[in-house]
Design a protein around this motif. Structure first.
Motif, PDB file in Angstrom:
ATOM      1  N   ALA A   1      34.029 -13.053 -44.922  1.00  0.00           N
ATOM      2  CA  ALA A   1      35.053 -14.039 -45.167  1.00  0.00           C
ATOM      3  C   ALA A   1      33.614 -14.962 -46.381  1.00  0.00           C
ATOM      4  O   ALA A   1      34.103 -15.367 -47.588  1.00  0.00           O
ATOM      5  N   MET A   2      32.668 -15.373 -45.718  1.00  0.00           N
ATOM      6  CA  MET A   2      31.615 -16.290 -45.918  1.00  0.00           C
ATOM      7  C   MET A   2      31.123 -15.692 -47.374  1.00  0.00           C
ATOM      8  O   MET A   2      30.717 -16.358 -48.439  1.00  0.00           O
ATOM      9  N   ALA A   3      30.965 -13.920 -47.659  1.00  0.00           N
ATOM     10  CA  ALA A   3      30.341 -13.432 -48.684  1.00  0.00           C
ATOM     11  C   ALA A   3      31.360 -13.044 -49.914  1.00  0.00           C
ATOM     12  O   ALA A   3      30.780 -13.767 -50.480  1.00  0.00           O
ATOM     13  N   LEU A   4      32.670 -13.591 -49.256  1.00  0.00           N
ATOM     14  CA  LEU A   4      33.604 -13.306 -50.236  1.00  0.00           C
ATOM     15  C   LEU A   4      33.355 -15.039 -50.971  1.00  0.00           C
ATOM     16  O   LEU A   4      33.910 -14.980 -52.649  1.00  0.00           O
ATOM     17  N   LEU A   5      33.574 -15.951 -50.355  1.00  0.00           N
ATOM     18  CA  LEU A   5      33.791 -17.971 -50.693  1.00  0.00           C
ATOM     19  C   LEU A   5      31.985 -18.210 -51.738  1.00  0.00           C
ATOM     20  O   LEU A   5      32.794 -18.718 -53.255  1.00  0.00           O
ATOM     21  N   TYR A   6      31.199 -17.740 -50.393  1.00  0.00           N
ATOM     22  CA  TYR A   6      30.433 -18.270 -51.609  1.00  0.00           C
ATOM     23  C   TYR A   6      29.632 -17.070 -52.331  1.00  0.00           C
ATOM     24  O   TYR A   6      29.033 -17.770 -53.819  1.00  0.00           O
ATOM     25  N   THR A   7      30.081 -16.017 -52.518  1.00  0.00           N
ATOM     26  CA  THR A   7      29.437 -15.033 -53.831  1.00  0.00           C
ATOM     27  C   THR A   7      30.190 -15.119 -55.502  1.00  0.00           C
ATOM     28  O   THR A   7      29.618 -14.814 -55.861  1.00  0.00           O
ATOM     29  N   THR A   8      31.379 -15.434 -55.027  1.00  0.00           N
ATOM     30  CA  THR A   8      32.690 -15.187 -56.370  1.00  0.00           C
ATOM     31  C   THR A   8      31.987 -16.032 -56.845  1.00  0.00           C
ATOM     32  O   THR A   8      31.882 -15.727 -58.609  1.00  0.00           O
ATOM     33  N   PRO A   9      32.225 -17.603 -57.081  1.00  0.00           N
ATOM     34  CA  PRO A   9      31.462 -18.223 -58.086  1.00  0.00           C
ATOM     35  C   PRO A   9      30.715 -18.280 -58.597  1.00  0.00           C
ATOM     36  O   PRO A   9      29.769 -18.353 -59.624  1.00  0.00           O
ATOM     37  N   TRP A  10      29.460 -18.055 -58.014  1.00  0.00           N
ATOM     38  CA  TRP A  10      27.820 -17.591 -58.866  1.00  0.00           C
ATOM     39  C   TRP A  10      28.186 -16.375 -59.540  1.00  0.00           C
ATOM     40  O   TRP A  10      27.489 -16.800 -60.606  1.00  0.00           O
ATOM     41  N   ASP A  11      28.630 -15.284 -59.032  1.00  0.00           N
ATOM     42  CA  ASP A  11      29.044 -14.315 -59.555  1.00  0.00           C
ATOM     43  C   ASP A  11      29.014 -13.960 -60.894  1.00  0.00           C
ATOM     44  O   ASP A  11      29.144 -13.631 -61.673  1.00  0.00           O
ATOM     45  N   ASN A  12      30.827 -15.040 -61.155  1.00  0.00           N
ATOM     46  CA  ASN A  12      31.398 -15.161 -61.811  1.00  0.00           C
ATOM     47  C   ASN A  12      30.370 -15.540 -62.928  1.00  0.00           C
ATOM     48  O   ASN A  12      30.737 -15.247 -64.514  1.00  0.00           O
ATOM     49  N   TYR A  13      29.709 -16.661 -62.539  1.00  0.00           N
ATOM     50  CA  TYR A  13      28.491 -17.595 -62.988  1.00  0.00           C
ATOM     51  C   TYR A  13      27.544 -16.483 -63.923  1.00  0.00           C
ATOM     52  O   TYR A  13      27.805 -16.708 -65.275  1.00  0.00           O
ATOM     53  N   LEU A  14      27.199 -15.102 -63.079  1.00  0.00           N
ATOM     54  CA  LEU A  14      25.577 -14.145 -63.774  1.00  0.00           C
ATOM     55  C   LEU A  14      27.115 -13.740 -65.199  1.00  0.00           C
ATOM     56  O   LEU A  14      26.378 -13.958 -66.301  1.00  0.00           O
ATOM     57  N   VAL A  15      27.648 -13.214 -64.630  1.00  0.00           N
ATOM     58  CA  VAL A  15      28.475 -11.826 -65.972  1.00  0.00           C
ATOM     59  C   VAL A  15      29.754 -13.145 -67.153  1.00  0.00           C
ATOM     60  O   VAL A  15      29.315 -12.710 -68.343  1.00  0.00           O
ATOM     61  N   ALA A  16      29.390 -14.699 -67.371  1.00  0.00           N
ATOM     62  CA  ALA A  16      29.656 -15.484 -67.960  1.00  0.00           C
ATOM     63  C   ALA A  16      29.123 -15.639 -68.946  1.00  0.00           C
ATOM     64  O   ALA A  16      29.168 -15.792 -69.749  1.00  0.00           O
ATOM     65  N   THR A  17      27.910 -15.723 -68.550  1.00  0.00           N
ATOM     66  CA  THR A  17      26.219 -15.744 -69.177  1.00  0.00           C
ATOM     67  C   THR A  17      25.591 -15.253 -69.596  1.00  0.00           C
ATOM     68  O   THR A  17      24.453 -14.959 -69.679  1.00  0.00           O
ATOM     69  N   SER A  18      26.340 -13.325 -68.708  1.00  0.00           N
ATOM     70  CA  SER A  18      25.577 -12.564 -69.557  1.00  0.00           C
ATOM     71  C   SER A  18      24.196 -12.946 -68.644  1.00  0.00           C
ATOM     72  O   SER A  18      23.628 -11.659 -69.300  1.00  0.00           O
ATOM     73  N   VAL A  19      23.900 -12.775 -67.668  1.00  0.00           N
ATOM     74  CA  VAL A  19      22.748 -12.208 -67.211  1.00  0.00           C
ATOM     75  C   VAL A  19      23.609 -11.107 -66.595  1.00  0.00           C
ATOM     76  O   VAL A  19      21.988 -10.148 -66.774  1.00  0.00           O
ATOM     77  N   TRP A  20      24.735 -10.776 -65.940  1.00  0.00           N
ATOM     78  CA  TRP A  20      24.649  -8.695 -66.141  1.00  0.00           C
ATOM     79  C   TRP A  20      25.496  -9.144 -66.930  1.00  0.00           C
ATOM     80  O   TRP A  20      26.786 -10.163 -67.014  1.00  0.00           O
ATOM     81  N   TRP A  21      25.691  -6.993 -66.950  1.00  0.00           N
ATOM     82  CA  TRP A  21      27.230  -6.985 -67.738  1.00  0.00           C
ATOM     83  C   TRP A  21      27.501  -5.405 -67.000  1.00  0.00           C
ATOM     84  O   TRP A  21      26.585  -4.855 -67.208  1.00  0.00           O
ATOM     85  N   TYR A  22      28.956  -5.397 -67.218  1.00  0.00           N
ATOM     86  CA  TYR A  22      29.313  -4.457 -66.635  1.00  0.00           C
ATOM     87  C   TYR A  22      30.313  -2.874 -67.446  1.00  0.00           C
ATOM     88  O   TYR A  22      30.374  -3.718 -68.988  1.00  0.00           O
ATOM     89  N   ASP A  23      30.190  -1.585 -67.423  1.00  0.00           N
ATOM     90  CA  ASP A  23      30.609  -1.174 -68.803  1.00  0.00           C
ATOM     91  C   ASP A  23      31.851  -1.030 -68.857  1.00  0.00           C
ATOM     92  O   ASP A  23      32.681  -0.447 -67.635  1.00  0.00           O
ATOM     93  N   SER A  24      32.810  -1.651 -69.772  1.00  0.00           N
ATOM     94  CA  SER A  24      33.988  -1.614 -69.736  1.00  0.00           C
ATOM     95  C   SER A  24      35.349  -0.333 -68.725  1.00  0.00           C
ATOM     96  O   SER A  24      36.216  -0.186 -68.890  1.00  0.00           O
ATOM     97  N   ALA A  25      34.495   1.151 -69.263  1.00  0.00           N
ATOM     98  CA  ALA A  25      34.572   2.401 -69.282  1.00  0.00           C
ATOM     99  C   ALA A  25      35.096   2.566 -67.701  1.00  0.00           C
ATOM    100  O   ALA A  25      35.311   3.374 -68.012  1.00  0.00           O
ATOM    101  N   LYS A  26      33.983   2.005 -67.187  1.00  0.00           N
ATOM    102  CA  LYS A  26      33.605   2.836 -65.423  1.00  0.00           C
ATOM    103  C   LYS A  26      34.317   1.695 -64.710  1.00  0.00           C
ATOM    104  O   LYS A  26      34.111   1.926 -63.360  1.00  0.00           O
ATOM    105  N   VAL A  27      35.164   0.959 -65.349  1.00  0.00           N
ATOM    106  CA  VAL A  27      35.971  -0.394 -63.851  1.00  0.00           C
ATOM    107  C   VAL A  27      37.299   0.149 -64.544  1.00  0.00           C
ATOM    108  O   VAL A  27      37.800   0.580 -66.019  1.00  0.00           O
ATOM    109  N   THR A  28      38.339  -0.356 -63.889  1.00  0.00           N
ATOM    110  CA  THR A  28      39.709  -0.177 -63.967  1.00  0.00           C
ATOM    111  C   THR A  28      40.179  -1.351 -64.823  1.00  0.00           C
ATOM    112  O   THR A  28      41.227  -1.211 -65.201  1.00  0.00           O
TER     113      THR A  28
END
Length: 274
Positions: free
Chosen positions: A50-77
């Motif tokens: 529960a702590m991993a999900l709650l604490y990591t979610t906003p942080w990881d969303n920020y990483l993707v929003a600022t393009s620190v990392w990104w995923y291949d849209s063809a390899k996800v649902t």
């Protein structure tokens, strides 16, 4: 390979194996020793999920929003929550499950003896001071906007706060159990770092080189990615060890006693003034 395919291969299979080993231990009557029996290990593992999900979610969303990392849209649902695909949230849960099961496997094999002389306030305070200085340096990097240090600073500024809390509470307890802590920490970290390198090679996700210090392990894995798996496993292993260790109950009673003494002194001071 898709992101879910990666999760199934590199986390699903190890989790199944560890659950099978857990079932074998239960069938053979191998239980958690009393020295690590402060709470239900499954409840503590669930709390960390529960702590991993709650604490990591906003942080990881920020990483993707600022393009620190990104995923291949063809390899996800394509199922997103915020900026992050559902596969990433699944990763948030599967990593602590795997690391937690690995740690519990070895905790069940520890002798049931609580050693004396484990308290060391100087160790706790010194380690906490070092981590606080490091955290301030990372915040400074983010404030000044030094681009190559961005991912490194985001990882450490985010993760060091709960780690400092763990060290404040029981750094000496963790040092007392350093062998099991290292055993619970190093193999999952190396395994996940190797899997991460393969995922980067396959293009499942990409780390922005402009926001990293460009140190590559094996010529493939950004240092920050290795650090991420190390520090997130630290959060799980430190947290579960502290919750389960008998010494933590002693520390909790000490804190309660000190608080009661502090309240008593405050009341006496008020009475003297009145």
């Amino acid at each position: 390979m898709t992101y879910f395919g990666f999760l199934g291969l590199f986390l699903g299979i190890p989790i199944i194996i560890l659950l099978w080993l857990t079932w074998l231990d239960a069938r053979q009557g191998r239980q958690m020793p009393k020295r690590f029996g402060s709470y239900s290990p499954w409840a503590i593992l669930g709390l960390h999920l529960a702590m991993a999900l709650l604490y990591t979610t906003p942080w990881d969303n920020y990483l993707v929003a600022t393009s620190v990392w990104w995923y291949d849209s063809a390899k996800v649902t394509g199922i997103l929550f915020g900026y992050v695909p559902i596969e990433e949230y699944t990763f948030f849960l599967m990593q602590p499950i795997m690391t937690g099961l690995w740690l519990l496997f070895w905790l069940r094999r520890q002798p049931d003896v609580v050693e004396s002389g484990w308290e060391n306030d100087r160790f706790r305070h010194t380690t906490l001071t070092i981590l606080t200085v490091l955290w301030l340096v990372m915040v400074g990097i983010l404030v000044t906007g030094w681009a190559p240090g961005t991912y490194l600073a985001l990882i450490l500024a985010w993760a060091l706060l709960p780690i400092m809390l763990q060290i404040w509470y029981g750094g000496d307890i963790l040092w007392q159990h350093r062998k099991i802590v290292l055993l619970g920490l190093i193999p999952p970290t190396l395994f996940l770092a190797g899997a991460d390198a393969l995922a980067i090679l396959d293009g499942i996700w990409t780390i922005d080189p402009a926001q990293t210090i460009n140190w590559y392990l094996g010529g493939i894995l950004p240092f920050e990615e290795f650090l991420f798996f190390l520090i997130t496993n630290i959060l799980v292993v430190f947290g579960m060890t502290l919750f389960l260790a008998a010494e933590s109950q002693t520390r909790l009673e000490q804190i309660k006693t000190m608080r009661l003494l502090g309240n008593s002194r405050s009341l006496r001071a008020v009475k003297r003034k009145t």
